[in-house]
Every structure is written in structure tokens, then in C-alpha cells.
Enzyme design. Structure first.
Site, PDB file in Angstrom:
ATOM      1  N   SER A 113       0.811  -1.209   0.000  1.00 50.30           N
ATOM      2  CA  SER A 113       0.000   0.000   0.000  1.00 50.30           C
ATOM      3  C   SER A 113       0.847   1.263   0.000  1.00 50.30           C
ATOM      4  O   SER A 113       1.584   1.526  -0.932  1.00 50.30           O
ATOM      5  CB  SER A 113      -0.970  -0.027   1.185  1.00 50.30           C
ATOM      6  OG  SER A 113      -1.874   1.059   1.118  1.00 50.30           O
ATOM      7  N   HIS A 114       0.766   2.044   1.067  1.00 53.10           N
ATOM      8  CA  HIS A 114       1.420   3.340   1.155  1.00 53.10           C
ATOM      9  C   HIS A 114       2.848   3.257   1.676  1.00 53.10           C
ATOM     10  O   HIS A 114       3.518   4.280   1.811  1.00 53.10           O
ATOM     11  CB  HIS A 114       0.601   4.262   2.065  1.00 53.10           C
ATOM     12  CG  HIS A 114       0.365   3.660   3.427  1.00 53.10           C
ATOM     13  ND1 HIS A 114      -0.446   2.566   3.621  1.00 53.10           N
ATOM     14  CD2 HIS A 114       0.835   3.983   4.654  1.00 53.10           C
ATOM     15  CE1 HIS A 114      -0.470   2.252   4.901  1.00 53.10           C
ATOM     16  NE2 HIS A 114       0.305   3.089   5.545  1.00 53.10           N
ATOM     17  N   ASP A 279      -2.317   6.481  -3.617  1.00 53.73           N
ATOM     18  CA  ASP A 279      -1.168   5.829  -2.978  1.00 53.73           C
ATOM     19  C   ASP A 279      -0.618   4.686  -3.811  1.00 53.73           C
ATOM     20  O   ASP A 279      -0.961   4.524  -4.980  1.00 53.73           O
ATOM     21  CB  ASP A 279      -1.558   5.341  -1.585  1.00 53.73           C
ATOM     22  CG  ASP A 279      -2.530   4.177  -1.629  1.00 53.73           C
ATOM     23  OD1 ASP A 279      -3.345   4.123  -2.579  1.00 53.73           O
ATOM     24  OD2 ASP A 279      -2.496   3.316  -0.728  1.00 53.73           O
ATOM     25  N   ASP A 281      -1.056   1.380  -4.038  1.00 57.84           N
ATOM     26  CA  ASP A 281      -1.934   0.411  -4.703  1.00 57.84           C
ATOM     27  C   ASP A 281      -3.261   1.011  -5.149  1.00 57.84           C
ATOM     28  O   ASP A 281      -4.150   0.295  -5.594  1.00 57.84           O
ATOM     29  CB  ASP A 281      -2.174  -0.801  -3.808  1.00 57.84           C
ATOM     30  CG  ASP A 281      -2.953  -0.471  -2.549  1.00 57.84           C
ATOM     31  OD1 ASP A 281      -2.852   0.666  -2.059  1.00 57.84           O
ATOM     32  OD2 ASP A 281      -3.652  -1.362  -2.030  1.00 57.84           O
ATOM     33  N   ASP A 283      -5.752   2.646  -3.509  1.00 56.23           N
ATOM     34  CA  ASP A 283      -7.001   2.609  -2.744  1.00 56.23           C
ATOM     35  C   ASP A 283      -7.193   3.823  -1.826  1.00 56.23           C
ATOM     36  O   ASP A 283      -8.251   3.988  -1.235  1.00 56.23           O
ATOM     37  CB  ASP A 283      -7.123   1.306  -1.940  1.00 56.23           C
ATOM     38  CG  ASP A 283      -6.017   1.112  -0.906  1.00 56.23           C
ATOM     39  OD1 ASP A 283      -5.120   1.976  -0.814  1.00 56.23           O
ATOM     40  OD2 ASP A 283      -6.055   0.086  -0.194  1.00 56.23           O
ATOM     41  N   ARG A 284      -6.183   4.687  -1.727  1.00 55.61           N
ATOM     42  CA  ARG A 284      -6.315   5.876  -0.881  1.00 55.61           C
ATOM     43  C   ARG A 284      -6.376   7.130  -1.741  1.00 55.61           C
ATOM     44  O   ARG A 284      -5.982   7.121  -2.904  1.00 55.61           O
ATOM     45  CB  ARG A 284      -5.136   5.975   0.098  1.00 55.61           C
ATOM     46  CG  ARG A 284      -5.058   4.791   1.038  1.00 55.61           C
ATOM     47  CD  ARG A 284      -3.949   4.955   2.053  1.00 55.61           C
ATOM     48  NE  ARG A 284      -3.843   3.756   2.872  1.00 55.61           N
ATOM     49  CZ  ARG A 284      -3.526   3.750   4.163  1.00 55.61           C
ATOM     50  NH1 ARG A 284      -3.284   4.881   4.794  1.00 55.61           N
ATOM     51  NH2 ARG A 284      -3.450   2.613   4.825  1.00 55.61           N
ATOM     52  N   LYS A 378     -11.568   0.213  -0.529  1.00 53.14           N
ATOM     53  CA  LYS A 378     -11.537   1.655  -0.707  1.00 53.14           C
ATOM     54  C   LYS A 378     -10.962   1.948  -2.083  1.00 53.14           C
ATOM     55  O   LYS A 378     -10.245   1.132  -2.653  1.00 53.14           O
ATOM     56  CB  LYS A 378     -10.729   2.327   0.397  1.00 53.14           C
ATOM     57  CG  LYS A 378      -9.360   1.729   0.713  1.00 53.14           C
ATOM     58  CD  LYS A 378      -8.779   2.421   1.932  1.00 53.14           C
ATOM     59  CE  LYS A 378      -7.459   1.798   2.364  1.00 53.14           C
ATOM     60  NZ  LYS A 378      -7.630   0.544   3.126  1.00 53.14           N
TER      61      LYS A 378
END
Length: 545
Positions: A113-114, A279, A281, A283-284, A378
Site C-alpha cells: 500500500s502506502h 497511494d 496500490d 485505494d487511498r 476503498k
């Protein structure tokens, strides 16, 4: 082909966190480490034979190598087909959509992710179920149990699949289908939003935007959707090429890491009206107006209050859900609209049951994540398109839309203070000391504030009745203010202590205070109660958002 059986020794550190298993790249590259966890996933699944699996990731370092390993193991396990994003890339929300659209048994998403990438950065792997959402706690616990008992894994002989080329390939009797990572997701967005109105907005001379893909997975999606499909000028998308090390940056869309975008929007002579970022991947999201930051909590509340303006939600929404640390701004919208509002633990998997049961339509977390029932994750780019559609409908600025929302619902001053990479024993000692104080806090005054309740949040799922305990320490005050302490499960080194501060202000004349000044009395209570510097040696947070 002869399937190979490889003897291995189980690992005791493969317990998935809120978003799967995350470790450093070096840790994942230990002999058989990835293979052991993948085998644990496969051993946990039922009805694998001839089923469809989705596979993709955010393009970070080790992504390509891991995909080839997982394809060979999937063939050895008996899957009938694996759908792979071109180049090994699928954003997390796009993967959720593909799982649902192709009726797959689930999907493996490769991302941290982030978290930072590159050879010295982090890697991650998680499994999403047939509904497209993250595996529930019962399943991740089963995976961990299986990982601790594995002494062998199964893998087909080496046969590299050309994942950069669209098409269908055979691997040990299993079909591998490499698909365009963007097309299915674009089609989904076209069904939700009014692309004609967004196109007209982007084509107008009085509106300019920038989208920062942070050299992460959303670059190809943003180029295709914003610039090619919607007609935004070339250059609207910055840092649009996915890089294995994210260009040396930290792909976390917040004020601390998306500094170039912040500078563009906050420059004295800025002519950019709308800024957004996503981000690693995808999703943010971060949403910015001209010299104006929209907190993720406020973003969820504004979108919920205006959902009927969007074609995909024109008939209204069923309900709203937020994670417990997220501000209570969405609750006020739900109350006024007569909608149910649910408070869940942190982790998108907790929204899954509510979405599947039709109890909610929109949901979000303070950690820059917003989504709806269109997928079970998300979705950063979805949130950006929602805001663009809203701006096109209202023909107003981001700041004015948010200020009008505050005038109607009040403002929830809100901030998160992160203390990163704390020694685990120090973090646990701090939390234990806090826990011990909880019984005596109710009724205790701190200046003008009085504690109404203090507990460690327990969640009972209204759909399946499952109980999740110890989800964050809460200190609740009589005026509605809150302080929350939680150890994060998304880091890979030590522990991250997250401290959340919230205070409600209904008076419009007091809506222009500096956020940290507005919350200063709560921060003073944090230092008094938690004694963070005493336990950790940290005089201040590493990141404040």
C-alpha cells in the site's frame, strides 16, 4: 509436466495484519518465505479445482518475480484459470472489481500500500475473497495457522509467462489470461459518474486540476481516464509512470508526503483549482482545493450529503459506515438524512459484511480511504471522480462546498499524530499503562473537559455476530470530544502509535481556527495521560495529518 514438491520449514511470523502480510523486501526474499505463505493461502481455500484466481499488484520491487512464482504454484494447486493484470499491475480496487466481474474464487493482491518500495523498502501480499473484499479475520487466522504447520509446498516447473503482452497462455494445464488492467475499471466508473459533465468541467478555461499518481499504480488508470477519456490536458497527471521504487518517494497521499502537489495548490499565485493524489496500490486518496485541504473524514461526510447528485447514487444511499478512529462528521449527515451509521474497527474487511448485506452504500476511514458498494475495497480514483462530478454539478469551489457543509452540520476539528517505528516492548508498555487507567477515568475533569467514558473498543458485527475486541483505546468527553490511541498493523518495523484527536464546533464564527490550536487542550491531555515521551523517548509525533 511434473509438479514439484519442495520441503520447507514453517515460519512463525506470517500472521496477516489489517491489510495482509507486510514485511521488508529482504524478508520476503528469504528462501521459501513467499512460497510458504502462498501455500498457506491455497491450503485454506475450498473448491480450488478448476476455479478462477485474480492476480496483480502495485508494481513495486519484487512484484514481477512474485507473480511468476504464484502462477506456478497456482498451476500446481489445480486452479483452472488465473487472470493477471498487464505488466503484473492491478490497483487494489480494480482487482476487487475483476474478482467480482469474472466470478473468481478470490484474488491475490501484491502490495504494501502506502509503504515505501524498492530493494530496501517493503512488500506485501493479501487475499481477497469472492466478494472482492479483504479476507475476514476468521480466514486470516486460518492462513496463519496453516503457515505454522506447512512443511512443503507445490510448484510447477519454471515457465515464464509474458505478462506484458495481452493474451491467453497455458501453464501446466492452467490458463493464464493477461488482461488490460484499466478497461474493466473504466467501464465501471462510466456507469457511476456523469462523464459528460466531468469532461465539460475539465475542458473549461476556468478550471485546472492536477492528479499526483506518486509513481504508483494509478498512473495508467489516471492517464487513461482523466486525460484520454475525459479530455483533461496532457500534464494533468504528474508522476504517472509506475516505478518499482516509486521514484524514491513515499507513496502515501497526505500533507507530509505529497509535498509537490501541496506546493502547487498552496502557492500564492496558484491557478490550480483542484488537486488529488493516490497511494501505492490505488485505494487511498487526498483531496485539495486551492489552498484548502479536505480531511478524509470531511470528504466522506460531504460525499454522503451530496450522493444524490451522482448518477450512481441518485436514488439515495442505504447507510454510512466509518472506522472508529474516523471523525464523527459522517454521523451527523446520517442523522439528518435518517440513515443508519455504523462504527467499525479499522480495516476495510469490516465494511464487507455491511456492504454485502445492503446495510450501507458509502464508507470510509480517516487514513485517506473512501469507497462505496461498487467494489469491496476503498478506491482512490473513484473518490477523485466523485469530487469532480460534484464540482461539475455545483459549479463551485472545493473550499466553498466544504464550508457550506460545515455551516449546515458543524465542523469536526480532527488530527492524527503518528509515532513511528517505536520499539514493540515500549509501545506495549504504553498501551498497558493506558489500559490500566481506563476504569478510573470516567467522570475525571481535565480543565474544561470532563471524561464521560473510557474503554477499549469492542465491535460486534451486526451481520454475522462476530466480536472483535481491543480495537483501540477511547477517551470520550462530555462535549463529544474524543482521544483515541491505537497501534497500527500496517507497518513493518516496530510499532506505530496513532493518536487521534477530535473536537466538534457548531459555531460558524469559530470554523477558521488553526486545527492544532483548536485541539491543543486535547493534546495536552494526551501527554498527561499517555506519557508518550516517558515510554518512547519521543517528544513529538513523526507525522501529523
Amino acid at each position: 509436466m511434473t509438479i514439484q514438491t519442495i520441503k520447507t520449514t514453517p515460519f512463525d511470523d506470517q500472521k496477516p495484519g489489517t491489510s495482509g502480510l507486510r514485511k521488508s523486501v529482504k524478508h520476503f526474499k528469504k528462501p521459501d518465505y513467499l512460497q510458504t505463505f502462498v501455500q498457506a493461502i491455497f491450503n485454506t481455500l475450498e473448491h480450488v479445482q478448476d476455479s478462477t484466481l485474480v492476480l496483480g499488484g502495485d508494481g513495486r520491487y519484487f512484484n514481477r518475480e512474485a507473480i511468476q512464482i504464484i502462477l506456478r504454484m497456482a498451476a500446481a494447486t489445480g486452479f483452472g484459470r488465473v487472470i493477471v493484470g498487464q505488466g503484473g499491475i492491478l490497483s487494489t480496487p480494480a482487482a476487487s472489481n475483476v474478482i467480482r466481474q469474472y466470478q473468481a474464487i478470490g484474488g491475490i493482491i501484491l502490495s504494501a500500500s502506502h509503504n515505501a518500495g524498492g530493494p530496501e523498502g517493503d512488500f506485501g501480499i493479501k487475499f481477497n475473497g469472492a466478494n472482492g473484499g479483504p479476507a475476514p479475520e476468521s480466514m486470516t487466522e486460518a492462513m496463519f495457522a496453516a503457515a505454522k504447520q506447512i512443511h512443503e509446498y507445490h510448484i510447477a516447473p519454471l515457465q515464464p509467462i509474458p505478462v506484458d503482452k495481452l493474451g491467453k497462455y497455458q501453464l501446466a494445464g492452467m490458463q493464464v489470461e493477461v488482461i488490460d488492467a484499466v478497461s474493466d475499471y473504466l467501464a465501471l466508473m462510466e456507469r457511476i459518474f456523469d462523464f459528460d459533465k466531468i469532461s465539460a468541467l475539465l475542458a473549461s478555461n476556468h478550471f485546472k486540476m492536477r492528479f499526483d499518481a506518486m509513481h504508483a499504480v494509478t498512473g495508467p488508470y489516471a492517464h487513461r481516464i482523466l486525460e484520454q477519456r475525459l479530455g483533461a490536458p496532457e500534464g494533468t497527471v504528474i508522476h504517472g509512470e509506475p516505478l518499482a521504487d516509486f521514484g524514491g518517494g513515499h507513496p502515501d497521499p497526505n500533507q507530509a508526503h505529497a509535498t509537490e502537489l501541496m506546493n502547487l495548490l498552496y502557492a500564492r499565485n496558484s491557478d490550480i483549482d483542484f488537486g488529488a493524489a493516490s497511494d501505492g496500490d490505488g485505494d487511498r486518496n487526498m483531496i485539495l482545493g486551492k489552498r484548502f485541504f479536505v480531511t478524509p473524514s470531511d470528504s466522506l461526510a460531504v460525499l454522503a450529503a451530496n450522493a444524490r447528485l451522482i448518477p450512481g447514487y441518485k436514488d439515495g444511499i442505504a447507510g454510512i459506515a466509518r472506522s472508529m478512529p474516523t471523525s464523527q462528521a459522517p454521523d451527523r449527515v446520517a442523522e439528518k438524512l435518517g440513515l443508519p451509521c455504523f462504527e467499525t474497527p479499522t480495516g476495510w474487511k469490516f465494511f464487507g459484511n455491511l456492504l454485502d448485506a445492503g446495510k450501507i452504500t458509502l464508507c470510509g476511514e480517516e487514513s485517506f480511504g473512501t469507497g462505496s458498494d461498487h467494489v469491496r475495497e476503498k478506491d482512490g480514483l473513484w473518490a477523485v471522480l466523485f469530487w469532480l462530478n460534484l464540482l461539475a454539478e455545483k459549479q463551485d469551489s472545493v473550499e466553498n462546498i466544504v464550508r457550506q457543509h460545515w455551516a449546515e452540520y458543524g465542523r469536526n476539528y480532527y488530527s492524527r499524530h503518528d509515532y513511528e517505528a517505536i520499539e514493540m516492548q515500549d509501545a506495549n508498555a504504553l498501551v498497558d499503562a493506558l489500559q490500566a487507567q481506563l476504569p478510573g477515568l470516567a467522570g475525571k475533569p481535565f480543565g474544561d473537559l470532563t471524561v464521560s467514558a473510557a474503554d477499549n473498543f469492542t465491535y460486534t458485527d451486526p451481520v454475522d455476530g462476530s466480536v472483535s475486541q481491543n480495537q483501540g483505546i477511547r477517551i470520550l468527553f462530555a462535549d463529544g470530544s474524543r482521544i483515541i490511541f491505537r497501534l497500527s498493523g500496517t507497518g513493518t518495523q516496530g510499532a506505530t502509535l496513532r493518536v487521534y484527536l477530535e473536537k466538534y464546533e457548531a459555531d460558524v464564527s469559530k470554523h477558521d481556527q488553526d486545527v492544532q490550536e483548536a485541539l491543543a487542550d486535547l493534546l495536552a491531555i494526551v501527554q498527561q495521560v499517555a506519557r508518550i515521551e516517558h515510554f518512547t523517548g519521543r517528544a513529538a509525533a513523526d507525522v501529523i495529518t
